[in-house]
Write a protein that holds these residues in place. Structure first.
Motif, PDB file in Angstrom:
ATOM      1  N   ALA A 132       0.835  -1.203   0.000  1.00  0.00           N
ATOM      2  CA  ALA A 132       0.000   0.000   0.000  1.00  0.00           C
ATOM      3  C   ALA A 132       0.869   1.252   0.000  1.00  0.00           C
ATOM      4  CB  ALA A 132      -0.944  -0.015   1.205  1.00  0.00           C
ATOM      5  N   ALA A 133       1.931   1.247   0.796  1.00  0.00           N
ATOM      6  CA  ALA A 133       2.840   2.404   0.835  1.00  0.00           C
ATOM      7  C   ALA A 133       3.503   2.607  -0.522  1.00  0.00           C
ATOM      8  CB  ALA A 133       3.885   2.211   1.932  1.00  0.00           C
ATOM      9  N   ALA A 134       3.866   1.521  -1.182  1.00  0.00           N
ATOM     10  CA  ALA A 134       4.465   1.622  -2.517  1.00  0.00           C
ATOM     11  C   ALA A 134       3.474   2.216  -3.512  1.00  0.00           C
ATOM     12  CB  ALA A 134       4.945   0.249  -2.984  1.00  0.00           C
ATOM     13  N   ALA A 135       2.199   1.899  -3.350  1.00  0.00           N
ATOM     14  CA  ALA A 135       1.174   2.472  -4.228  1.00  0.00           C
ATOM     15  C   ALA A 135       1.127   3.992  -4.075  1.00  0.00           C
ATOM     16  CB  ALA A 135      -0.192   1.860  -3.922  1.00  0.00           C
ATOM     17  N   PHE A 136       1.284   4.481  -2.850  1.00  0.00           N
ATOM     18  CA  PHE A 136       1.314   5.924  -2.637  1.00  0.00           C
ATOM     19  C   PHE A 136       2.529   6.548  -3.309  1.00  0.00           C
ATOM     20  CE2 PHE A 136      -1.780   5.136   0.700  1.00  0.00           C
ATOM     21  CZ  PHE A 136      -2.574   6.261   0.614  1.00  0.00           C
ATOM     22  N   ASP A 137       3.684   5.900  -3.189  1.00  0.00           N
ATOM     23  CA  ASP A 137       4.898   6.415  -3.835  1.00  0.00           C
ATOM     24  C   ASP A 137       4.687   6.567  -5.340  1.00  0.00           C
ATOM     25  OD1 ASP A 137       6.266   6.442  -1.426  1.00  0.00           O
ATOM     26  OD2 ASP A 137       7.461   4.655  -1.866  1.00  0.00           O
ATOM     27  N   ARG A 138       4.174   5.514  -5.948  1.00  0.00           N
ATOM     28  CA  ARG A 138       3.983   5.536  -7.404  1.00  0.00           C
ATOM     29  C   ARG A 138       2.916   6.535  -7.813  1.00  0.00           C
ATOM     30  NH1 ARG A 138       5.030  -0.232 -10.012  1.00  0.00           N
ATOM     31  NH2 ARG A 138       4.828   1.084 -11.826  1.00  0.00           N
ATOM     32  N   LEU A 139       1.816   6.579  -7.063  1.00  0.00           N
ATOM     33  CA  LEU A 139       0.747   7.507  -7.407  1.00  0.00           C
ATOM     34  C   LEU A 139       1.216   8.956  -7.270  1.00  0.00           C
ATOM     35  CD1 LEU A 139      -2.172   7.861  -8.311  1.00  0.00           C
ATOM     36  CD2 LEU A 139      -2.857   7.752  -5.902  1.00  0.00           C
ATOM     37  N   TYR A 140       1.987   9.237  -6.236  1.00  0.00           N
ATOM     38  CA  TYR A 140       2.532  10.584  -6.041  1.00  0.00           C
ATOM     39  C   TYR A 140       3.362  10.996  -7.262  1.00  0.00           C
ATOM     40  CZ  TYR A 140       5.500  14.289  -4.089  1.00  0.00           C
ATOM     41  OH  TYR A 140       6.172  15.466  -3.869  1.00  0.00           O
ATOM     42  N   LEU A 141       4.229  10.118  -7.713  1.00  0.00           N
ATOM     43  CA  LEU A 141       5.058  10.435  -8.884  1.00  0.00           C
ATOM     44  C   LEU A 141       4.235  10.524 -10.156  1.00  0.00           C
ATOM     45  CD1 LEU A 141       8.165   8.196  -8.090  1.00  0.00           C
ATOM     46  CD2 LEU A 141       7.963  10.697  -7.848  1.00  0.00           C
ATOM     47  N   ASP A 142       3.274   9.600 -10.308  1.00  0.00           N
ATOM     48  CA  ASP A 142       2.424   9.614 -11.505  1.00  0.00           C
ATOM     49  C   ASP A 142       1.582  10.889 -11.586  1.00  0.00           C
ATOM     50  OD1 ASP A 142       3.395   7.106 -12.187  1.00  0.00           O
ATOM     51  OD2 ASP A 142       1.592   6.032 -11.518  1.00  0.00           O
ATOM     52  N   LEU A 143       0.954  11.262 -10.480  1.00  0.00           N
ATOM     53  CA  LEU A 143       0.089  12.445 -10.492  1.00  0.00           C
ATOM     54  C   LEU A 143       0.881  13.742 -10.575  1.00  0.00           C
ATOM     55  CD1 LEU A 143      -2.675  11.506  -7.899  1.00  0.00           C
ATOM     56  CD2 LEU A 143      -2.841  11.527 -10.400  1.00  0.00           C
ATOM     57  N   ALA A 144       2.101  13.731 -10.059  1.00  0.00           N
ATOM     58  CA  ALA A 144       2.929  14.942 -10.108  1.00  0.00           C
ATOM     59  C   ALA A 144       3.205  15.360 -11.547  1.00  0.00           C
ATOM     60  CB  ALA A 144       4.231  14.728  -9.349  1.00  0.00           C
ATOM     61  N   ILE A 145       3.182  14.417 -12.469  1.00  0.00           N
ATOM     62  CA  ILE A 145       3.356  14.736 -13.889  1.00  0.00           C
ATOM     63  C   ILE A 145       2.259  15.697 -14.339  1.00  0.00           C
ATOM     64  CG2 ILE A 145       3.213  13.759 -16.229  1.00  0.00           C
ATOM     65  CD1 ILE A 145       4.460  11.176 -15.012  1.00  0.00           C
ATOM     66  N   TRP A 146       1.060  15.514 -13.820  1.00  0.00           N
ATOM     67  CA  TRP A 146      -0.103  16.269 -14.279  1.00  0.00           C
ATOM     68  C   TRP A 146      -0.390  17.505 -13.446  1.00  0.00           C
ATOM     69  CZ3 TRP A 146      -1.020  14.512 -18.861  1.00  0.00           C
ATOM     70  CH2 TRP A 146      -0.728  13.183 -19.146  1.00  0.00           C
ATOM     71  N   VAL A 147      -0.173  17.440 -12.135  1.00  0.00           N
ATOM     72  CA  VAL A 147      -0.550  18.567 -11.270  1.00  0.00           C
ATOM     73  C   VAL A 147       0.643  19.179 -10.554  1.00  0.00           C
ATOM     74  CG1 VAL A 147      -2.909  17.743 -10.925  1.00  0.00           C
ATOM     75  CG2 VAL A 147      -1.148  17.064  -9.306  1.00  0.00           C
ATOM     76  N   GLY A 148       1.849  18.702 -10.816  1.00  0.00           N
ATOM     77  CA  GLY A 148       3.047  19.213 -10.173  1.00  0.00           C
ATOM     78  C   GLY A 148       3.241  18.589  -8.793  1.00  0.00           C
ATOM     79  N   PHE A 149       4.468  18.630  -8.315  1.00  0.00           N
ATOM     80  CA  PHE A 149       4.769  18.034  -7.019  1.00  0.00           C
ATOM     81  C   PHE A 149       4.073  18.759  -5.878  1.00  0.00           C
ATOM     82  CE2 PHE A 149       8.366  16.293  -9.426  1.00  0.00           C
ATOM     83  CZ  PHE A 149       8.256  14.963  -9.065  1.00  0.00           C
ATOM     84  N   ASP A 150       4.031  20.078  -5.928  1.00  0.00           N
ATOM     85  CA  ASP A 150       3.406  20.828  -4.836  1.00  0.00           C
ATOM     86  C   ASP A 150       1.898  20.616  -4.806  1.00  0.00           C
ATOM     87  OD1 ASP A 150       5.885  21.797  -4.066  1.00  0.00           O
ATOM     88  OD2 ASP A 150       5.685  23.643  -5.247  1.00  0.00           O
ATOM     89  N   GLY A 151       1.255  20.646  -5.968  1.00  0.00           N
ATOM     90  CA  GLY A 151      -0.185  20.408  -6.020  1.00  0.00           C
ATOM     91  C   GLY A 151      -0.533  18.998  -5.586  1.00  0.00           C
ATOM     92  N   CYS A 152       0.275  18.056  -6.019  1.00  0.00           N
ATOM     93  CA  CYS A 152       0.052  16.658  -5.646  1.00  0.00           C
ATOM     94  C   CYS A 152       0.235  16.479  -4.139  1.00  0.00           C
ATOM     95  CB  CYS A 152       1.033  15.778  -6.413  1.00  0.00           C
ATOM     96  SG  CYS A 152       0.689  14.033  -6.282  1.00  0.00           S
ATOM     97  N   HIS A 153       1.281  17.071  -3.590  1.00  0.00           N
ATOM     98  CA  HIS A 153       1.524  16.958  -2.144  1.00  0.00           C
ATOM     99  C   HIS A 153       0.370  17.576  -1.347  1.00  0.00           C
ATOM    100  CE1 HIS A 153       3.721  16.523   1.567  1.00  0.00           C
ATOM    101  NE2 HIS A 153       3.577  17.812   1.797  1.00  0.00           N
ATOM    102  N   ALA A 154      -0.116  18.719  -1.795  1.00  0.00           N
ATOM    103  CA  ALA A 154      -1.252  19.353  -1.108  1.00  0.00           C
ATOM    104  C   ALA A 154      -2.471  18.434  -1.106  1.00  0.00           C
ATOM    105  CB  ALA A 154      -1.593  20.685  -1.772  1.00  0.00           C
ATOM    106  N   LEU A 155      -2.704  17.762  -2.184  1.00  0.00           N
ATOM    107  CA  LEU A 155      -3.816  16.823  -2.290  1.00  0.00           C
ATOM    108  C   LEU A 155      -3.639  15.661  -1.314  1.00  0.00           C
ATOM    109  CD1 LEU A 155      -6.378  16.179  -4.010  1.00  0.00           C
ATOM    110  CD2 LEU A 155      -4.854  14.917  -5.529  1.00  0.00           C
ATOM    111  N   PHE A 156      -2.429  15.120  -1.234  1.00  0.00           N
ATOM    112  CA  PHE A 156      -2.158  14.007  -0.329  1.00  0.00           C
ATOM    113  C   PHE A 156      -2.252  14.449   1.131  1.00  0.00           C
ATOM    114  CE2 PHE A 156      -0.364  10.257  -2.661  1.00  0.00           C
ATOM    115  CZ  PHE A 156      -0.683  10.688  -3.931  1.00  0.00           C
ATOM    116  N   VAL A 157      -1.792  15.658   1.436  1.00  0.00           N
ATOM    117  CA  VAL A 157      -1.898  16.180   2.802  1.00  0.00           C
ATOM    118  C   VAL A 157      -3.363  16.272   3.220  1.00  0.00           C
ATOM    119  CG1 VAL A 157      -1.571  18.269   4.219  1.00  0.00           C
ATOM    120  CG2 VAL A 157       0.313  17.401   2.813  1.00  0.00           C
ATOM    121  N   ARG A 158      -4.189  16.776   2.333  1.00  0.00           N
ATOM    122  CA  ARG A 158      -5.632  16.891   2.612  1.00  0.00           C
ATOM    123  C   ARG A 158      -6.267  15.509   2.809  1.00  0.00           C
ATOM    124  NH1 ARG A 158      -9.646  19.690   4.816  1.00  0.00           N
ATOM    125  NH2 ARG A 158     -11.595  19.131   3.831  1.00  0.00           N
ATOM    126  N   ALA A 159      -5.892  14.560   1.965  1.00  0.00           N
ATOM    127  CA  ALA A 159      -6.432  13.203   2.096  1.00  0.00           C
ATOM    128  C   ALA A 159      -6.018  12.573   3.420  1.00  0.00           C
ATOM    129  CB  ALA A 159      -5.979  12.340   0.927  1.00  0.00           C
TER     130      ALA A 159
END
Length: 148
Positions: A33-60
């Motif tokens: 499950a933790a590995a899924a978060f790592d991959r999803l973070y990198l995958d989504l960062a392509i589309w919304v940037g690292f900062d936007g992606c991190h903000a989304l994960f922080v909220r979740a």
């Protein structure tokens, strides 16, 4: 939760289990499950940037902590690998299965949050594009990036 909660759960499980065939860890494990978060973070960062992606994960994570106090020892770490911190400690304190279930629920909340922000279909499309990259189909994924 949105009316599409079962779809978010199904997608979360696909994300978690996508590496199990490669022997990364046993299906349903917290490390998987933790590995899924790592991959999803990198995958989504392509589309919304690292900062936007991190903000989304922080909220979740904040929303998920309200539902499962076990997640108090989990942290998201921007631009770090591994992206989730505290997983080993949480496993040690609460067990692998309980930690895996808590991380799965956080992933469902993340998917649901994305659906509320950009629509369920767009969220699913962005997440599923990561499956293409993971499968080694970089050319097809690059083409889709150009279309986005």
């Amino acid at each position: 939760m949105s009316p599409d909660f079962p779809a978010a759960l199904q997608l979360a499980r696909r994300l978690i289990d996508r590496d199990s065939a490669e022997g990364a860890a046993s299906p349903g494990s917290a490390q998987l499950a933790a590995a899924a978060f790592d991959r999803l973070y990198l995958d989504l960062a392509i589309w919304v940037g690292f900062d936007g992606c991190h903000a989304l994960f922080v909220r979740a994570l904040a929303e998920a902590r309200g539902e499962d106090p076990l997640l108090q020892t989990i942290a998201v770490r921007a631009r770090s690998s591994p992206y989730l911190g505290g997983v080993a400690e949480t496993i040690e304190q609460h067990g692998d299965r309980e930690t895996a279930e808590a991380l799965e629920s956080m992933l469902v909340i993340l998917i649901d949050l994305m659906g509320r922000l950009i629509g369920d279909e767009m969220a699913r499309n962005l997440i599923e594009r990561g499956f293409e990259v993971s499968a080694g189909d970089g050319e097809k994924a690059a083409t889709r990036r150009g279309e986005a």
